[in-house]
Design a protein around this motif. Structure first.
Motif, PDB file in Angstrom:
ATOM      1  N   PRO A 261      -3.859   2.493  -2.241  1.00 35.15           N
ATOM      2  CA  PRO A 261      -2.550   1.856  -2.492  1.00 35.15           C
ATOM      3  C   PRO A 261      -1.747   2.034  -3.787  1.00 35.15           C
ATOM      4  N   ARG A 262      -0.231   1.890  -3.767  1.00 37.71           N
ATOM      5  CA  ARG A 262       0.303   2.331  -4.611  1.00 37.71           C
ATOM      6  C   ARG A 262       0.347   0.863  -5.575  1.00 37.71           C
ATOM      7  N   PHE A 263       0.553  -0.478  -4.737  1.00 34.90           N
ATOM      8  CA  PHE A 263       0.580  -1.582  -5.513  1.00 34.90           C
ATOM      9  C   PHE A 263      -0.665  -2.474  -5.088  1.00 34.90           C
TER      10      PHE A 263
ATOM     11  N   ALA B 254       0.833  -1.226  -0.057  1.00 35.21           N
ATOM     12  CA  ALA B 254      -0.145   0.234   0.098  1.00 35.21           C
ATOM     13  C   ALA B 254       0.982   1.089  -0.025  1.00 35.21           C
ATOM     14  N   LEU B 255       1.914   1.180   0.761  1.00 38.36           N
ATOM     15  CA  LEU B 255       2.896   2.395   0.878  1.00 38.36           C
ATOM     16  C   LEU B 255       3.781   2.544  -0.442  1.00 38.36           C
ATOM     17  N   GLY B 256       3.930   1.331  -1.265  1.00 36.54           N
ATOM     18  CA  GLY B 256       4.547   1.765  -2.506  1.00 36.54           C
ATOM     19  C   GLY B 256       5.993   1.356  -2.309  1.00 36.54           C
ATOM     20  N   TYR B 257       6.221   0.322  -1.213  1.00 39.54           N
ATOM     21  CA  TYR B 257       7.677  -0.261  -1.258  1.00 39.54           C
ATOM     22  C   TYR B 257       7.744  -1.453  -2.000  1.00 39.54           C
ATOM     23  N   ARG B 258       8.703  -1.499  -2.792  1.00 45.16           N
ATOM     24  CA  ARG B 258       9.172  -2.918  -3.657  1.00 45.16           C
ATOM     25  C   ARG B 258       9.913  -3.850  -2.495  1.00 45.16           C
ATOM     26  N   ARG B 259       9.970  -4.913  -2.928  1.00 49.29           N
ATOM     27  CA  ARG B 259      10.257  -6.260  -2.351  1.00 49.29           C
ATOM     28  C   ARG B 259      11.643  -6.041  -1.685  1.00 49.29           C
ATOM     29  N   ASP B 260      12.478  -5.258  -2.308  1.00 48.27           N
ATOM     30  CA  ASP B 260      13.865  -5.035  -1.576  1.00 48.27           C
ATOM     31  C   ASP B 260      13.996  -3.920  -1.043  1.00 48.27           C
ATOM     32  N   ASP B 261      12.801  -3.034  -0.450  1.00 49.47           N
ATOM     33  CA  ASP B 261      13.052  -1.613   0.056  1.00 49.47           C
ATOM     34  C   ASP B 261      13.407  -1.886   1.458  1.00 49.47           C
ATOM     35  N   GLU B 262      14.461  -1.231   1.873  1.00 54.74           N
ATOM     36  CA  GLU B 262      15.052  -1.326   3.331  1.00 54.74           C
ATOM     37  C   GLU B 262      13.920  -0.814   4.236  1.00 54.74           C
ATOM     38  N   ARG B 263      13.047   0.001   3.891  1.00 51.43           N
ATOM     39  CA  ARG B 263      12.035   0.564   5.027  1.00 51.43           C
ATOM     40  C   ARG B 263      10.988  -0.742   5.284  1.00 51.43           C
ATOM     41  N   ILE B 264      10.998  -1.652   4.720  1.00 55.74           N
ATOM     42  CA  ILE B 264       9.991  -2.932   5.082  1.00 55.74           C
ATOM     43  C   ILE B 264      10.357  -3.398   6.320  1.00 55.74           C
ATOM     44  N   GLU B 265      11.736  -3.466   6.612  1.00 55.24           N
ATOM     45  CA  GLU B 265      12.112  -4.194   8.002  1.00 55.24           C
ATOM     46  C   GLU B 265      11.787  -3.063   9.267  1.00 55.24           C
ATOM     47  N   SER B 266      11.597  -2.034   9.024  1.00 56.36           N
ATOM     48  CA  SER B 266      11.083  -0.946  10.260  1.00 56.36           C
ATOM     49  C   SER B 266       9.706  -1.343  10.592  1.00 56.36           C
TER      50      SER B 266
END
Length: 244
Positions: free
Chosen positions: A125-127, A45-57
């Protein structure tokens, strides 16, 4: 603190607790949504791709989920034919899914703006959003609600029953002497410090298809009771002749 609840319902849902390899022949499902699945939905929904480091947060979000309508398991069997170099090969896969299930997930943070951003993203959602697997999509736009100064468990202990009407009527007929239904809740262990714990491989390190990685977290279990909120007439058997 703010907590957002998300009603999860679709034709099929699937939540693998063991981080199934994308190439595995057997892809199982647990009986309730994993935290990593909800983090994946929020990240999409936030538009993070699979390898985006922000996902871990997003692992820092507090999480709990209530089983409002358990559903049943079904198996999607596929016979796949593919070519490897000059040789044609066959392989079989078994994908396990939950059908006719309804869940109420709750996530919270001390950062109120972060929860507000997540709620907005879930409705814009972005995705594409899905329920555990890409092929399992929600029934239309997600239903969400924001709560102030309540933990995810406190919200789920007081929220109205989200099951479909036919299921509530079936439950009532199965337990005619009961005025409430008992619903199971699973949550981050720190939200239920006095309840039994178990380790689940449910902490997202990477959603990358080339190197999917999850670590363990502790999950605790409790239950709550909810009112039926039906009149006695709602439980009478349907009589088509009365409509004539």
């Amino acid at each position: 603190m703010k907590t957002i609840t998300i009603r999860l319902e679709g034709i099929m849902q699937s939540y693998g607790e063991s981080s199934d390899s994308p190439t595995a022949n057997y892809k199982t499902t647990g009986d309730h949504p994993t935290k990593s699945a909800i983090i994946g939905m929020i990240a999409s929904a936030l538009g993070y791709r699979r390898d985006d480091e922000r996902i871990e947060s997003l692992n820092k979000l507090s999480y709990a989920v209530r089983i409002d309508q358990p559903g049943s398991q079904m198996v999607d069997y596929q016979n796949v034919r593919y070519r490897e170099k000059s040789e044609v090969k066959n392989t079989r896969t078994w994908h396990y899914n939950l059908q006719e299930a309804v869940f109420l997930a709750a996530v919270s943070s001390q950062d109120d703006k972060a929860i507000e951003k997540i709620e907005y993203a879930l409705h814009h959602p972005r995705f594409a959003l899905f329920l555990g697997r890409r092929s399992n999509v929600p029934f239309g736009p997600l239903e969400t609600k924001c709560h102030d100064s309540m933990t995810p468990v406190e919200v789920l202990e007081t929220a109205e029953w989200q099951a479909e009407e036919w299921y509530r009527k079936w439950y009532r007929k199965k337990f005619p002497m009961e005025n409430t239904a008992i619903l199971e809740i699973y949550a981050d262990a720190e939200l239920l410090p006095e309840r039994p714990e178990r380790a689940v491989r449910d902490v997202v390190k990477s959603f990358s298809q080339n190197k999917r990685m999850h670590e363990y977290r502790l999950e605790a279990h409790t239950s709550t009771s909810v009112d039926f909120k039906f009149s006695s007439n709602d439980y009478q058997d349907h009589d088509a002749m009365k409509m004539l």
